[in-house]
Design a protein around this motif. Structure first.
Motif, PDB file in Angstrom:
ATOM      1  N   ILE A 205       0.877  -1.179   0.000  1.00 60.90           N
ATOM      2  CA  ILE A 205       0.000   0.000   0.000  1.00 60.90           C
ATOM      3  C   ILE A 205       0.908   1.222   0.000  1.00 60.90           C
ATOM      4  CG2 ILE A 205      -1.672   1.349   1.304  1.00 60.90           C
ATOM      5  CD1 ILE A 205      -2.916  -1.219   2.304  1.00 60.90           C
ATOM      6  N   PHE A 206       0.766   2.048  -1.045  1.00 64.74           N
ATOM      7  CA  PHE A 206       1.626   3.227  -1.167  1.00 64.74           C
ATOM      8  C   PHE A 206       0.974   4.429  -0.486  1.00 64.74           C
ATOM      9  CE2 PHE A 206       2.716   1.144  -5.445  1.00 64.74           C
ATOM     10  CZ  PHE A 206       3.755   0.406  -4.883  1.00 64.74           C
ATOM     11  N   GLY A 207       1.301   4.645   0.742  1.00 64.45           N
ATOM     12  CA  GLY A 207       0.826   5.840   1.450  1.00 64.45           C
ATOM     13  C   GLY A 207      -0.377   5.560   2.324  1.00 64.45           C
ATOM     14  N   VAL A 263      -7.631  -3.827  -1.162  1.00 63.80           N
ATOM     15  CA  VAL A 263      -6.754  -4.907  -0.681  1.00 63.80           C
ATOM     16  C   VAL A 263      -7.554  -5.849   0.232  1.00 63.80           C
ATOM     17  CG1 VAL A 263      -4.703  -5.403   0.701  1.00 63.80           C
ATOM     18  CG2 VAL A 263      -4.665  -3.524  -0.949  1.00 63.80           C
ATOM     19  N   ASP A 264      -8.340  -5.289   1.136  1.00 65.11           N
ATOM     20  CA  ASP A 264      -9.174  -6.127   2.019  1.00 65.11           C
ATOM     21  C   ASP A 264     -10.191  -6.919   1.202  1.00 65.11           C
ATOM     22  OD1 ASP A 264      -7.794  -5.097   4.120  1.00 65.11           O
ATOM     23  OD2 ASP A 264      -9.393  -3.765   4.836  1.00 65.11           O
ATOM     24  N   GLY A 265     -10.731  -6.292   0.163  1.00 65.20           N
ATOM     25  CA  GLY A 265     -11.715  -6.970  -0.700  1.00 65.20           C
ATOM     26  C   GLY A 265     -11.099  -8.161  -1.423  1.00 65.20           C
ATOM     27  N   ILE A 266      -9.835  -8.018  -1.805  1.00 66.06           N
ATOM     28  CA  ILE A 266      -9.159  -9.140  -2.484  1.00 66.06           C
ATOM     29  C   ILE A 266      -8.942 -10.286  -1.493  1.00 66.06           C
ATOM     30  CG2 ILE A 266      -7.001  -9.851  -3.634  1.00 66.06           C
ATOM     31  CD1 ILE A 266      -6.987  -7.049  -4.973  1.00 66.06           C
ATOM     32  N   ALA A 267      -8.663  -9.951  -0.242  1.00 71.09           N
ATOM     33  CA  ALA A 267      -8.530 -11.011   0.781  1.00 71.09           C
ATOM     34  C   ALA A 267      -9.853 -11.766   0.914  1.00 71.09           C
ATOM     35  CB  ALA A 267      -8.118 -10.400   2.117  1.00 71.09           C
ATOM     36  N   ILE A 268     -10.955 -11.032   0.864  1.00 72.94           N
ATOM     37  CA  ILE A 268     -12.267 -11.677   1.021  1.00 72.94           C
ATOM     38  C   ILE A 268     -12.590 -12.564  -0.181  1.00 72.94           C
ATOM     39  CG2 ILE A 268     -14.766 -11.240   1.164  1.00 72.94           C
ATOM     40  CD1 ILE A 268     -14.009  -8.714   2.843  1.00 72.94           C
ATOM     41  N   PHE A 274      -3.742 -12.453   4.512  1.00 69.82           N
ATOM     42  CA  PHE A 274      -2.459 -11.743   4.364  1.00 69.82           C
ATOM     43  C   PHE A 274      -2.570 -10.335   4.927  1.00 69.82           C
ATOM     44  CE2 PHE A 274      -4.886 -11.000   0.476  1.00 69.82           C
ATOM     45  CZ  PHE A 274      -4.825  -9.626   0.345  1.00 69.82           C
ATOM     46  N   GLU A 275      -1.460  -9.784   5.276  1.00 67.50           N
ATOM     47  CA  GLU A 275      -1.379  -8.392   5.719  1.00 67.50           C
ATOM     48  C   GLU A 275      -0.633  -7.616   4.650  1.00 67.50           C
ATOM     49  OE1 GLU A 275      -1.984  -6.717   8.860  1.00 67.50           O
ATOM     50  OE2 GLU A 275      -3.360  -8.405   9.157  1.00 67.50           O
ATOM     51  N   ALA A 276      -1.145  -6.451   4.285  1.00 66.06           N
ATOM     52  CA  ALA A 276      -0.424  -5.636   3.293  1.00 66.06           C
ATOM     53  C   ALA A 276       0.790  -4.978   3.946  1.00 66.06           C
ATOM     54  CB  ALA A 276      -1.350  -4.584   2.721  1.00 66.06           C
ATOM     55  N   GLU A 277       1.754  -4.657   3.102  1.00 67.98           N
ATOM     56  CA  GLU A 277       2.954  -3.952   3.569  1.00 67.98           C
ATOM     57  C   GLU A 277       2.743  -2.458   3.318  1.00 67.98           C
ATOM     58  OE1 GLU A 277       6.488  -5.796   1.883  1.00 67.98           O
ATOM     59  OE2 GLU A 277       7.416  -3.810   1.800  1.00 67.98           O
ATOM     60  N   GLU A 278       2.805  -1.661   4.362  1.00 67.19           N
ATOM     61  CA  GLU A 278       2.555  -0.224   4.206  1.00 67.19           C
ATOM     62  C   GLU A 278       3.847   0.488   3.837  1.00 67.19           C
ATOM     63  OE1 GLU A 278       0.463   1.219   7.609  1.00 67.19           O
ATOM     64  OE2 GLU A 278      -1.186  -0.195   7.315  1.00 67.19           O
ATOM     65  N   GLN A 279       3.799   1.243   2.764  1.00 66.07           N
ATOM     66  CA  GLN A 279       4.981   1.963   2.307  1.00 66.07           C
ATOM     67  C   GLN A 279       4.677   3.458   2.261  1.00 66.07           C
ATOM     68  OE1 GLN A 279       6.761   0.341  -1.196  1.00 66.07           O
ATOM     69  NE2 GLN A 279       7.520  -1.301   0.086  1.00 66.07           N
ATOM     70  N   GLY A 280       5.698   4.247   1.910  1.00 64.91           N
ATOM     71  CA  GLY A 280       5.492   5.684   1.766  1.00 64.91           C
ATOM     72  C   GLY A 280       4.662   6.000   0.531  1.00 64.91           C
ATOM     73  N   ARG A 281       4.315   7.252   0.382  1.00 70.75           N
ATOM     74  CA  ARG A 281       3.504   7.681  -0.769  1.00 70.75           C
ATOM     75  C   ARG A 281       4.244   7.459  -2.086  1.00 70.75           C
ATOM     76  NH1 ARG A 281       0.525  13.432   0.606  1.00 70.75           N
ATOM     77  NH2 ARG A 281      -0.415  12.822   2.587  1.00 70.75           N
ATOM     78  N   ARG A 282       3.510   7.151  -3.137  1.00 71.04           N
ATOM     79  CA  ARG A 282       4.071   7.088  -4.486  1.00 71.04           C
ATOM     80  C   ARG A 282       3.951   8.490  -5.081  1.00 71.04           C
ATOM     81  NH1 ARG A 282       1.234   3.142  -8.870  1.00 71.04           N
ATOM     82  NH2 ARG A 282      -0.224   4.884  -8.966  1.00 71.04           N
ATOM     83  N   PRO A 283       5.043   9.054  -5.603  1.00 68.63           N
ATOM     84  CA  PRO A 283       4.958  10.436  -6.106  1.00 68.63           C
ATOM     85  C   PRO A 283       3.869  10.587  -7.173  1.00 68.63           C
ATOM     86  CG  PRO A 283       7.229   9.662  -6.111  1.00 68.63           C
ATOM     87  CD  PRO A 283       6.374   8.472  -5.792  1.00 68.63           C
ATOM     88  N   GLY A 284       3.163  11.701  -7.117  1.00 70.52           N
ATOM     89  CA  GLY A 284       2.203  12.014  -8.172  1.00 70.52           C
ATOM     90  C   GLY A 284       0.805  11.462  -7.963  1.00 70.52           C
TER      91      GLY A 284
END
Ligand code: UFG
Length: 334
Positions: A205-207, A263-268, A274-284
Motif C-alpha cells: 500500500i503506497f501511502g 486490498v481487504d476486498g481481495i482477501a475476502i 495476508f497483511e499488506a505492507e505499508e509503504q510511503g507515498r508514491r509520487p504524483g
C-alpha cells in the motif's frame, strides 16, 4: 460495413471487440501486438501495424476503403504514467502521432465517426472532491497531456471536416468480463496485488497518511464490462444523426473506494489471509479521484451495473483461470 478497432487486441480493446461481435458487428482490428495478443480477437480481421509510423496513413486509408469502415474506436496508445515521465517525446510520438495518422486516414477515407480512449489523467489533481467534465484540466504527466491533446485534435477535426466524436475519460478500470481477456499487464493496483500474492509476497500500500478516512488513496473503480458497454452506447450515439450534446464523458461510478478497501476486498474474494505492507507515498498520486457521472447517465443513458465486489470477484476468477494460479490450500507468505 465494419468497425475498425485500433488497439483491439489489448485488455480494454479486446472486451469491446467481443461485445461488438456478440451483437453481430463486423470488426477489423489494427494492433501492433506490443502488449496485445492475436488470440483475443476471435474472428476479427487483424491488421498488424504500428499506427504511429508515418507509412501507416496509406495502409489505414486502404483498410478503411476495402473493409467499408464506418466508425473507428481508438484504443491504441501507450498508457504508463511513470514511463511517460521518462520518455515524454516517445509518448507524444506514439499517442499524438498515432492519433494524427488515424484522423488523417479517416479524413481521406471519409470515415466520420470516432470513439476515443481518454483518461481521468487529463484532470491531474482536480480541485473538487468529485470531478465534473468541465473543470479546469491540468494533467500532471505526459500521458495525461497526450490524452487531452487527443481531445483537442478531434475537436479541431470536427470543425475542419465534420468528425463526429466522443472521448471517454476512464477512471480506474479493473476486472475481467471473460477469463481469457484478463488484464495481462501488472501495472495497476488489482493486478499488482494479485501478482505479489502469486509470488508469495505481501501486497504493498503506497501511502497511509492521506487526508482520507483510512489514510489511503481513493479511486473510482469501474468494471471492464461496464466500461466496454459505455463504448457501445457512445458508438450508437455518434452513429445516430443527432447533434451530440457533449463530446467528452467521465466513465466511472461516482463512488470512491480506498486502496485499503480494495486490498481487504481481495482477501475476502480470494479467501487468502495476508497483511499488506505499508509503504510511503508514491509520487504524483492524487489523494482522491472520483468521476461525476451525471453527464454520461443523462446523455448516453449509461450507468455502471457492477460495483467493487463484482470487479474483484471477476479479477480473482480470471487470475485463477490463468497461467499463474495461486494455490489457496497451500498459501504462505515469504
Ligand atoms: N497502489 C498501491 N499499491 C500497489 C499499486 C497501486 O497502493 O501495489 C495505489 C496507488 O498508489 C494509487 C492506487 O493504488 O493510490 C491506484 O493506483 P493505480 O496505479 O492502479 O491507478 P492510478 O489511479 O494511479 O492510475 C489510473 C490509470 C492511469 C490513469 C489514472 C488517471 O492506471 O492510466 O488512473 O488518474 F492515468
Amino acid at each position: 460495413m465494419a468497425i475498425l478497432v485500433a488497439g483491439g487486441a489489448g485488455y480494454i480493446g479486446a472486451h469491446v471487440v467481443r461485445m461488438l461481435q456478440q451483437r453481430g458487428e463486423r470488426v477489423v482490428v489494427v494492433d501492433d501486438l506490443s502488449t496485445g495478443e492475436a488470440t483475443r480477437i476471435g474472428e476479427a480481421k487483424l491488421v498488424k501495424m504500428d499506427i504511429a509510423d508515418q507509412s501507416s496513413v496509406a495502409v489505414l486509408t486502404r483498410v478503411m476503403f476495402d473493409e467499408d469502415v464506418t466508425a473507428v474506436i481508438h484504443f491504441a496508445a501507450r498508457k504508463q504514467v511513470g514511463e511517460s515521465m521518462e520518455k515524454p517525446t516517445w509518448y507524444y510520438q506514439q499517442n499524438v502521432g498515432g492519433l494524427a495518422n488515424m484522423l488523417q486516414s479517416m479524413q481521406e477515407a471519409d470515415v466520420k465517426q470516432m470513439i476515443f480512449s481518454s483518461s481521468a489523467a487529463v484532470y491531474g489533481m482536480p480541485p473538487t472532491q468529485i470531478v465534473q467534465e468541465d473543470v479546469q484540466k491540468h494533467p500532471i504527466n505526459p500521458y495525461g497531456e497526450t490524452k487531452l491533446i487527443g481531445e483537442w485534435m478531434m475537436a479541431d477535426c470536427e470543425r475542419a471536416w465534420g468528425l463526429k466524436w466522443i472521448g471517454l475519460r476512464y477512471f480506474n478500470v479493473a476486472g475481467a468480463g471473460w477469463d481469457d481477456l484478463a488484464d495481462p499487464a501488472v501495472l495497476n493496483l488489482v493486478p499488482m496485488v494479485l501478482d505479489r500474492l502469486a509470488r508469495g509476497q505481501r501486497p504493498k500500500i503506497f501511502g497511509t497518511d492521506y487526508p482520507t478516512p483510512d489514510g489511503t488513496c481513493i479511486r473510482d473503480y469501474i468494471h471492464i464490462m461496464d466500461l466496454a458497454d459505455a463504448h457501445l452506447h457512445a458508438l450508437d450515439l455518434v452513429a445516430a444523426d443527432a447533434k451530440l450534446p457533449h463530446n467528452v464523458f467521465n466513465v466511472g461510478t461516482g463512488e470512491g473506494t480506498s486502496v485499503r478497501e480494495i486490498v481487504d476486498g481481495i482477501a475476502i474474494v480470494s479467501g487468502l489471509a495476508f497483511e499488506a505492507e505499508e509503504q510511503g507515498r508514491r509520487p504524483g498520486d492524487p489523494p482522491q479521484l472520483i468521476g461525476d457521472t451525471t453527464r454520461i447517465n443523462t446523455d448516453l443513458g449509461w450507468e455502471a451495473k457492477n460495483g467493487v465486489k463484482e470487479i474483484l470477484e471477476s479479477a480473482w476468477q480470471a487470475w485463477q483461470a490463468g497461467p499463474r494460479q495461486i494455490d489457496v490450500t497451500d498459501f504462505h507468505m515469504e
